[in-house]
Write a protein that holds these residues in place. Structure first.
Motif, PDB file in Angstrom:
ATOM      1  N   GLY A   1      15.834   2.270  -7.066  1.00 55.23           N
ATOM      2  CA  GLY A   1      15.526   1.125  -6.226  1.00 55.23           C
ATOM      3  C   GLY A   1      14.251   0.443  -6.662  1.00 55.23           C
ATOM      4  O   GLY A   1      13.746   0.664  -7.771  1.00 55.23           O
ATOM      5  N   GLU A   2      13.715  -0.368  -5.768  1.00 53.41           N
ATOM      6  CA  GLU A   2      12.521  -1.146  -6.067  1.00 53.41           C
ATOM      7  C   GLU A   2      11.611  -1.157  -4.862  1.00 53.41           C
ATOM      8  O   GLU A   2      12.063  -1.150  -3.720  1.00 53.41           O
ATOM      9  CB  GLU A   2      12.922  -2.579  -6.448  1.00 53.41           C
ATOM     10  N   ALA A   3      10.304  -1.149  -5.126  1.00 52.77           N
ATOM     11  CA  ALA A   3       9.302  -1.190  -4.055  1.00 52.77           C
ATOM     12  C   ALA A   3       8.304  -2.295  -4.374  1.00 52.77           C
ATOM     13  O   ALA A   3       8.376  -2.954  -5.416  1.00 52.77           O
ATOM     14  CB  ALA A   3       8.601   0.157  -3.949  1.00 52.77           C
ATOM     15  N   GLU A   4       7.377  -2.502  -3.445  1.00 56.74           N
ATOM     16  CA  GLU A   4       6.314  -3.475  -3.641  1.00 56.74           C
ATOM     17  C   GLU A   4       4.975  -2.752  -3.676  1.00 56.74           C
ATOM     18  O   GLU A   4       4.786  -1.730  -2.997  1.00 56.74           O
ATOM     19  CB  GLU A   4       6.305  -4.500  -2.509  1.00 56.74           C
ATOM     20  N   ILE A   5       4.033  -3.299  -4.443  1.00 56.50           N
ATOM     21  CA  ILE A   5       2.665  -2.778  -4.451  1.00 56.50           C
ATOM     22  C   ILE A   5       1.683  -3.937  -4.391  1.00 56.50           C
ATOM     23  O   ILE A   5       2.003  -5.064  -4.783  1.00 56.50           O
ATOM     24  CB  ILE A   5       2.367  -1.913  -5.693  1.00 56.50           C
ATOM     25  N   TYR A   6       0.497  -3.602  -3.878  1.00 56.48           N
ATOM     26  CA  TYR A   6      -0.579  -4.585  -3.825  1.00 56.48           C
ATOM     27  C   TYR A   6      -1.893  -3.863  -4.087  1.00 56.48           C
ATOM     28  O   TYR A   6      -2.156  -2.822  -3.476  1.00 56.48           O
ATOM     29  CB  TYR A   6      -0.626  -5.279  -2.457  1.00 56.48           C
ATOM     30  N   ARG A   7      -2.689  -4.394  -5.006  1.00 53.65           N
ATOM     31  CA  ARG A   7      -3.966  -3.773  -5.366  1.00 53.65           C
ATOM     32  C   ARG A   7      -5.113  -4.690  -4.999  1.00 53.65           C
ATOM     33  O   ARG A   7      -5.083  -5.898  -5.277  1.00 53.65           O
ATOM     34  CB  ARG A   7      -4.005  -3.469  -6.868  1.00 53.65           C
ATOM     35  N   SER A   8      -6.155  -4.128  -4.370  1.00 53.73           N
ATOM     36  CA  SER A   8      -7.362  -4.881  -4.032  1.00 53.73           C
ATOM     37  C   SER A   8      -8.548  -3.934  -4.052  1.00 53.73           C
ATOM     38  O   SER A   8      -8.639  -3.021  -3.218  1.00 53.73           O
ATOM     39  CB  SER A   8      -7.237  -5.521  -2.647  1.00 53.73           C
TER      40      SER A   8
ATOM     41  N   ASP B   1      11.511   0.451  10.921  1.00 53.62           N
ATOM     42  CA  ASP B   1      12.931   0.775  10.788  1.00 53.62           C
ATOM     43  C   ASP B   1      13.480   0.544   9.380  1.00 53.62           C
ATOM     44  O   ASP B   1      14.600   0.974   9.074  1.00 53.62           O
ATOM     45  CB  ASP B   1      13.752  -0.061  11.780  1.00 53.62           C
ATOM     46  N   THR B   2      12.691  -0.124   8.540  1.00 57.90           N
ATOM     47  CA  THR B   2      13.213  -0.498   7.228  1.00 57.90           C
ATOM     48  C   THR B   2      12.378   0.027   6.067  1.00 57.90           C
ATOM     49  O   THR B   2      12.915   0.334   4.998  1.00 57.90           O
ATOM     50  CB  THR B   2      13.296  -2.038   7.115  1.00 57.90           C
ATOM     51  N   TYR B   3      11.058   0.149   6.285  1.00 58.81           N
ATOM     52  CA  TYR B   3      10.158   0.503   5.202  1.00 58.81           C
ATOM     53  C   TYR B   3       9.203   1.626   5.619  1.00 58.81           C
ATOM     54  O   TYR B   3       8.944   1.849   6.813  1.00 58.81           O
ATOM     55  CB  TYR B   3       9.302  -0.705   4.786  1.00 58.81           C
ATOM     56  N   VAL B   4       8.664   2.281   4.596  1.00 57.87           N
ATOM     57  CA  VAL B   4       7.516   3.155   4.794  1.00 57.87           C
ATOM     58  C   VAL B   4       6.384   2.585   3.955  1.00 57.87           C
ATOM     59  O   VAL B   4       6.591   2.108   2.832  1.00 57.87           O
ATOM     60  CB  VAL B   4       7.816   4.621   4.412  1.00 57.87           C
ATOM     61  N   TYR B   5       5.164   2.606   4.525  1.00 56.46           N
ATOM     62  CA  TYR B   5       4.015   1.986   3.890  1.00 56.46           C
ATOM     63  C   TYR B   5       2.933   3.038   3.637  1.00 56.46           C
ATOM     64  O   TYR B   5       2.660   3.886   4.493  1.00 56.46           O
ATOM     65  CB  TYR B   5       3.419   0.897   4.790  1.00 56.46           C
ATOM     66  N   PHE B   6       2.316   2.970   2.468  1.00 56.95           N
ATOM     67  CA  PHE B   6       1.214   3.862   2.112  1.00 56.95           C
ATOM     68  C   PHE B   6      -0.001   3.008   1.754  1.00 56.95           C
ATOM     69  O   PHE B   6       0.118   2.032   0.995  1.00 56.95           O
ATOM     70  CB  PHE B   6       1.573   4.727   0.894  1.00 56.95           C
ATOM     71  N   ARG B   7      -1.145   3.401   2.268  1.00 53.41           N
ATOM     72  CA  ARG B   7      -2.402   2.787   1.852  1.00 53.41           C
ATOM     73  C   ARG B   7      -3.256   3.872   1.196  1.00 53.41           C
ATOM     74  O   ARG B   7      -3.675   4.828   1.850  1.00 53.41           O
ATOM     75  CB  ARG B   7      -3.152   2.178   3.037  1.00 53.41           C
ATOM     76  N   VAL B   8      -3.514   3.723  -0.096  1.00 53.99           N
ATOM     77  CA  VAL B   8      -4.267   4.706  -0.859  1.00 53.99           C
ATOM     78  C   VAL B   8      -5.653   4.142  -1.157  1.00 53.99           C
ATOM     79  O   VAL B   8      -5.777   3.021  -1.661  1.00 53.99           O
ATOM     80  CB  VAL B   8      -3.543   5.062  -2.176  1.00 53.99           C
ATOM     81  N   GLU B   9      -6.679   4.937  -0.850  1.00 56.81           N
ATOM     82  CA  GLU B   9      -8.058   4.552  -1.126  1.00 56.81           C
ATOM     83  C   GLU B   9      -8.609   5.407  -2.265  1.00 56.81           C
ATOM     84  O   GLU B   9      -8.320   6.610  -2.359  1.00 56.81           O
ATOM     85  CB  GLU B   9      -8.932   4.753   0.116  1.00 56.81           C
ATOM     86  N   THR B  10      -9.417   4.780  -3.119  1.00 58.28           N
ATOM     87  CA  THR B  10     -10.070   5.490  -4.214  1.00 58.28           C
ATOM     88  C   THR B  10     -11.578   5.306  -4.115  1.00 58.28           C
ATOM     89  O   THR B  10     -12.072   4.380  -3.468  1.00 58.28           O
ATOM     90  CB  THR B  10      -9.574   4.975  -5.576  1.00 58.28           C
ATOM     91  N   LEU B  11     -12.298   6.207  -4.760  1.00 56.45           N
ATOM     92  CA  LEU B  11     -13.759   6.196  -4.671  1.00 56.45           C
ATOM     93  C   LEU B  11     -14.344   4.933  -5.300  1.00 56.45           C
ATOM     94  O   LEU B  11     -15.288   4.341  -4.776  1.00 56.45           O
ATOM     95  CB  LEU B  11     -14.323   7.435  -5.366  1.00 56.45           C
ATOM     96  N   GLU B  12     -13.786   4.512  -6.408  1.00 55.51           N
ATOM     97  CA  GLU B  12     -14.180   3.289  -7.095  1.00 55.51           C
ATOM     98  C   GLU B  12     -12.967   2.357  -7.152  1.00 55.51           C
ATOM     99  O   GLU B  12     -11.843   2.767  -6.839  1.00 55.51           O
ATOM    100  CB  GLU B  12     -14.675   3.612  -8.511  1.00 55.51           C
ATOM    101  N   PRO B  13     -13.161   1.089  -7.531  1.00 53.75           N
ATOM    102  CA  PRO B  13     -12.014   0.179  -7.623  1.00 53.75           C
ATOM    103  C   PRO B  13     -10.888   0.750  -8.485  1.00 53.75           C
ATOM    104  O   PRO B  13     -11.129   1.348  -9.537  1.00 53.75           O
ATOM    105  CB  PRO B  13     -12.621  -1.078  -8.252  1.00 53.75           C
ATOM    106  N   VAL B  14      -9.659   0.562  -8.041  1.00 54.80           N
ATOM    107  CA  VAL B  14      -8.494   1.058  -8.769  1.00 54.80           C
ATOM    108  C   VAL B  14      -8.396   0.329 -10.102  1.00 54.80           C
ATOM    109  O   VAL B  14      -8.498  -0.901 -10.172  1.00 54.80           O
ATOM    110  CB  VAL B  14      -7.202   0.831  -7.954  1.00 54.80           C
ATOM    111  N   THR B  15      -8.214   1.077 -11.174  1.00 59.85           N
ATOM    112  CA  THR B  15      -8.094   0.472 -12.493  1.00 59.85           C
ATOM    113  C   THR B  15      -6.832  -0.396 -12.571  1.00 59.85           C
ATOM    114  O   THR B  15      -5.864  -0.183 -11.834  1.00 59.85           O
ATOM    115  CB  THR B  15      -8.014   1.551 -13.587  1.00 59.85           C
TER     116      THR B  15
END
Length: 635
Positions: A565-572, A495-509
């Protein structure tokens, strides 16, 4: 109603009205009410199938490609004429008719004696410049993009142009290898066949001995449903005069074992005026296209008259702007293509068309001939140039039949084809109920295990380029902007956020300070009157500290952005998570509906206007989906 829609939208109506036109036949239920939603999506589509079904796009003229339902009980096919000759024509240099014309009356284009060397006679000239440059088809980078573009377009098969008895087997081998790579990733890539005409029997024998004697590419041969034989087109003793060939010794006998090996369709040439209704497959038809009784019909970008002069005002059907009645000056809207699609779709609605063959993808070149020199086959002055110089089958950007994106006309013809394919093959989109979920901890990647809304992107398409041009000059095109190869995207909302999970072939730079093109997320939500190619939000151009990043809204049409606005990101490793407030995207809990694309390291051509930068998403870095497309979520 399909009848007349393409002609109206692409020909006679104004650009203001064009913004109201929807390309495909599909509609969608508003997320905030109206029609009853279906239950959750139980179609069981693969991520690849889901991606193609949910493509969206807005072209430069406000026309849109919309979501379809790919399930279809009645099988229909769309094929495409594919030209394999670029890089195999013995060019001594690169010559461009479209650019030579701009030099005026004294242009070397009209020089019959080749005094400058800038436009030699009896040399292939490009009609205009492709978006990917004057490329050679020995460039794997180009082939990979062609495969991706045609797969996303929903093309069922391509027929290689072997009509002049010249074989391009090394190029075809590269294309087959590329197709197989992406087929094994789960993509429904176009299947292949060959279209022969001159010296058909010998050409078919060469093709068979080169490609069909082994089973290496057996999964790539195009077959109509219910027939195990691969399709080929040629001239047999049963041709019945449909081809322009008259030397019967060059025809394949119907008693030849090769005739039985293939599902053999007869080459059908417009100049003969003969339709082989039983087995003919026309590559082009003049005037209003009419289907053969076997359900095959031709649709072409431009027609080109059978009479000289080829490119004159007296031969209007040669123009892309011809609509069956007149030539429109704004030919880049594709009036001829739209008119031809109109007719084919009308016949399809009447149950008379099962297979549309489209001409063509990437012809691009024609030979410069001199009138009455005995080498060109024409006996009159070219009415278009007004000089003793003429070209057969193509001339400049307007008088050519290439669908592939070009620098003179962008991607409008490609999107026009995509729309026609989806209208012909797809069903009306259905509105499915979307699951909701809150991702409490962005670092907990297992939280995504039961999120099933997934979009796939080609793995390995983000490759470096070091390609020769069509004149076989090595290193003519170099691009090393490939960085993060995006392979899949999952999406969920609450109800408050939309979330995206993006995958890459190699680790994200890692993000480098000041890099505004690092893993951008473009979103189309709500009112998109002010937008960049339909996208009115962009996320992550300005990552900050502590996992925060920017959300910006388009401030004026084109690539112009202001803070929203502002969003959050997380890289792993090879994963990047975005958490974006719905409010920052102008959405509320009861109206979550948008389209999006993920792009990394796209390099802008600064010689172009800002609103033209969407074409750069076909070329550099990586984009999921490719080019102008977005993926629809809950549309």
């Amino acid at each position: 109603m399909r009848k007349g829609k393409f002609r109206q939208a692409l020909g006679t109506m104004s650009l203001a009205l064009a913004s109201l036109f929807v390309f495909g036949a599909c509609t969608h239920t508003p997320s905030n009410g109206g029609e009853t939603q279906l239950d959750f999506d139980t179609r069981g589509l693969t991520a690849q199938e889901y991606s193609v079904a949910n493509l969206t796009a807005v072209d430069d003229y406000g026309r849109t490609v919309t979501v379809i339902d790919p399930s279809d009980e009645s099988r229909r096919y769309v094929g495409l004429f594919y030209f394999t000759w670029l890089g195999s024509q013995g060019m001594t240099g690169i010559y461009d008719v479209n650019k030579l014309e701009q030099l005026g009356a004294d242009s070397p284009l009209y020089d019959t004696d080749d005094t400058t060397g800038a436009s030699p006679t009896h040399q292939f000239h490009f009609m205009s410049e492709p978006l990917y440059g004057y490329y050679s088809l020995r460039d794997p980078w180009v082939i990979a993009r062609h495969v991706e573009l045609l797969t996303m377009a929903g093309i069922d098969y391509i027929l290689f142009d072997y009509t002049n008895s010249v074989t391009y087997n090394d190029v075809v081998t590269l294309i087959l290898q590329t197709l197989d790579t992406y087929r094994l990733q789960g993509w429904d890539v176009p299947k292949v066949g060959f279209y022969t005409n001159t010296a058909s029997a010998a050409t078919i024998r060469n093709i068979y001995n080169t490609f069909y004697v082994t089973n290496q590419y057996n999964d790539l041969w195009f077959r109509f449903k219910g027939d195990s034989r691969p399709v080929i087109v040629g001239v047999s003793t049963a041709n019945g005069g449909a081809s322009d060939q008259t030397d019967a010794s060059q025809f394949l006998s119907t008693s030849d074992p090769l005739y039985s090996y293939f599902n053999f369709y007869e080459s059908q040439w417009p100049s003969t005026g003969v339709a082989n209704d039983e087995k003919g497959l026309p590559w082009l038809q003049w005037g209003t296209p009419v289907p053969n009784m076997n359900g095959n019909i031709s649709v072409s970008v431009a027609q080109h008259s059978d009479e000289s002069p080829y490119f004159s005002e007296e031969r209007p059907t040669s123009s892309r702007g011809y609509d069956g009645y007149e030539v429109h000056e704004d030919w880049w809207l594709g009036q001829n293509f739209g008119w031809q699609w109109d007719n084919a779709l009308t016949y399809a609605d009447a149950g008379m068309v099962q297979n549309i063959f489209v001409t063509g993808w990437n012809e691009w070149t024609a030979i410069k001939y001199i009138t009455n020199d005995g080498q060109g086959g024409a006996g009159s002055t070219s009415g278009w140039t007004g000089r003793d110089v003429f070209f057969v089958d193509g001339y400049n950007a307007e008088y050519s039949r290439d669908i592939e994106m070009g620098k003179a006309f962008g991607d409008s013809f490609y999107l026009q084809m995509v729309s026609g394919v989806r209208t012909f093959k797809g069903n009306e989109a259905k509105k499915y109920r979307m699951a909701t979920k809150t991702i409490e901890d962005l670092s907990d990647l297992t939280a995504w295990d039961n999120v099933f809304v997934e979009y796939a992107d080609f793995a390995g398409d983000a490759m470096p380029r070091n390609g020769e041009n069509a004149a076989r000059e090595p290193g003519a095109y170099v691009d090393n902007s490939n960085r993060n190869d995006i392979t899949s995207v999952k999406v969920i909302h609450d109800d408050t956020y939309v979330y995206f999970r993006v995958e890459t072939l190699e680790p994200v730079t890692e993000y480098a300070s000041g890099d505004e093109g690092w893993m951008n997320l473009l979103i189309s939500a709500g009112d998109t009157e002010t937008s960049f190619a339909g996208f009115n939000y962009i996320v992550n151009r300005h990552p900050g500290e502590n996992g925060k990043t920017s959300v910006e809204k388009c401030s004026e049409s084109g690539f112009n952005w202001a803070e929203a606005g502002e969003a959050e990101i997380y890289r792993s490793e090879n994963t990047l998570i975005y958490k974006i407030p719905l409010s920052a995207l102008g959405m509320t809990a009861d109206n979550v509906s948008f389209s999006f694309k993920v792009a990394d390291n796209v390099q802008f051509d600064m010689d172009k206007e800002l609103n033209s930068h969407i074409l750069d998403y076909y070329i550099s870095g990586d984009s999921a989906p490719i080019g102008r497309f977005g993926f629809a979520y809950n549309k």
